[in-house]
Motif scaffolding. Structure first.
Motif, PDB file in Angstrom:
ATOM      1  N   LEU A  55       0.833  -1.202   0.000  1.00  0.00           N
ATOM      2  CA  LEU A  55       0.000   0.000   0.000  1.00  0.00           C
ATOM      3  C   LEU A  55       0.867   1.250   0.000  1.00  0.00           C
ATOM      4  O   LEU A  55       0.634   2.188  -0.777  1.00  0.00           O
ATOM      5  N   GLN A  56       1.875   1.297   0.855  1.00  0.00           N
ATOM      6  CA  GLN A  56       2.775   2.461   0.916  1.00  0.00           C
ATOM      7  C   GLN A  56       3.440   2.707  -0.439  1.00  0.00           C
ATOM      8  O   GLN A  56       3.514   3.848  -0.910  1.00  0.00           O
ATOM      9  N   ASN A  57       3.902   1.642  -1.076  1.00  0.00           N
ATOM     10  CA  ASN A  57       4.547   1.781  -2.387  1.00  0.00           C
ATOM     11  C   ASN A  57       3.557   2.277  -3.436  1.00  0.00           C
ATOM     12  O   ASN A  57       3.897   3.127  -4.269  1.00  0.00           O
ATOM     13  N   THR A  77       0.011   2.665   9.446  1.00  0.00           N
ATOM     14  CA  THR A  77      -0.198   1.797  10.604  1.00  0.00           C
ATOM     15  C   THR A  77      -1.663   1.417  10.651  1.00  0.00           C
ATOM     16  O   THR A  77      -2.511   2.189  10.190  1.00  0.00           O
ATOM     17  N   PRO A  78      -2.040   0.271  11.181  1.00  0.00           N
ATOM     18  CA  PRO A  78      -1.150  -0.761  11.714  1.00  0.00           C
ATOM     19  C   PRO A  78      -0.448  -1.511  10.589  1.00  0.00           C
ATOM     20  O   PRO A  78      -0.846  -1.434   9.433  1.00  0.00           O
ATOM     21  N   GLU A  86     -12.065 -11.487   1.053  1.00  0.00           N
ATOM     22  CA  GLU A  86     -13.154 -10.510   1.073  1.00  0.00           C
ATOM     23  C   GLU A  86     -13.115  -9.588   2.299  1.00  0.00           C
ATOM     24  O   GLU A  86     -14.095  -8.955   2.625  1.00  0.00           O
ATOM     25  N   GLU A  87     -11.965  -9.507   2.987  1.00  0.00           N
ATOM     26  CA  GLU A  87     -11.821  -8.637   4.150  1.00  0.00           C
ATOM     27  C   GLU A  87     -11.180  -7.321   3.746  1.00  0.00           C
ATOM     28  O   GLU A  87     -10.474  -7.224   2.753  1.00  0.00           O
ATOM     29  N   THR A  88     -11.435  -6.301   4.568  1.00  0.00           N
ATOM     30  CA  THR A  88     -10.861  -4.980   4.350  1.00  0.00           C
ATOM     31  C   THR A  88     -10.137  -4.537   5.609  1.00  0.00           C
ATOM     32  O   THR A  88     -10.686  -4.644   6.706  1.00  0.00           O
ATOM     33  N   ALA A  89      -8.918  -4.054   5.451  1.00  0.00           N
ATOM     34  CA  ALA A  89      -8.143  -3.519   6.566  1.00  0.00           C
ATOM     35  C   ALA A  89      -8.139  -1.997   6.453  1.00  0.00           C
ATOM     36  O   ALA A  89      -7.985  -1.447   5.360  1.00  0.00           O
ATOM     37  N   HIS A  90      -8.314  -1.321   7.573  1.00  0.00           N
ATOM     38  CA  HIS A  90      -8.319   0.143   7.610  1.00  0.00           C
ATOM     39  C   HIS A  90      -7.030   0.625   8.262  1.00  0.00           C
ATOM     40  O   HIS A  90      -6.661   0.159   9.337  1.00  0.00           O
ATOM     41  N   LEU A  91      -6.369   1.574   7.603  1.00  0.00           N
ATOM     42  CA  LEU A  91      -5.082   2.077   8.077  1.00  0.00           C
ATOM     43  C   LEU A  91      -5.066   3.602   8.080  1.00  0.00           C
ATOM     44  O   LEU A  91      -5.895   4.234   7.408  1.00  0.00           O
TER      45      LEU A  91
END
Length: 132
Positions: A55-57, A77-78, A86-91
């Motif tokens: 994601l950062q790249n 972060t995190p 089918e999951e989503t991570a929030h940063l």
């Protein structure tokens, strides 16, 4: 009392024996390290890009090329290694530009793989940078 006729020679032999012992120990440690590396590669734990690093790249590349604002660094972060199907991570990501200004963006990593689809790349989204 016994006198050693060649005291220097016995010390030299002791030093040589000590060097041989050290070399054998180092050789054993090297073999152990190589075996661990081979086992790790066979188990699939080799170099793997974590989801947050990807994601950062993506953010750095996109903001630099599409928004024409050179990015010095992105830090999210995190630290999310991977997302389930089918999951989503929030940063939260701190984006620092070359001119030393910065902004904080909410970002998501969405795993696009479902029960029927496999090997699809993660999709990323984040808040656009403020106008210059």
């Amino acid at each position: 009392m016994r006198v050693d006729p060649l005291p220097g020679r016995s010390r030299a032999r002791m030093r040589m024996r000590m060097r041989i012992r050290i070399r054998l120990r180092l050789r054993g440690a090297r073999a152990l390290a190589v075996a661990a590396a081979v086992a790790c590669a066979a188990a699939g734990c080799g170099p793997n890009t974590d989801a947050y690093v990807a994601l950062q790249n993506a953010m750095k590349s996109h903001i630099t090329t599409q928004d024409h604002r050179p990015v010095a660094s992105v830090s999210c972060t995190p630290h999310v290694h991977d997302t389930a199907r089918e999951e989503t991570a929030h940063l939260r990501c701190l984006v620092v530009f070359d001119d030393r200004t910065s902004y904080t963006a909410d970002a998501t990593i969405h795993n696009q793989n479902s029960g029927g689809t496999h090997n699809r790349p993660d999709s990323y989204s984040w808040d656009s940078p403020p106008p210059q």
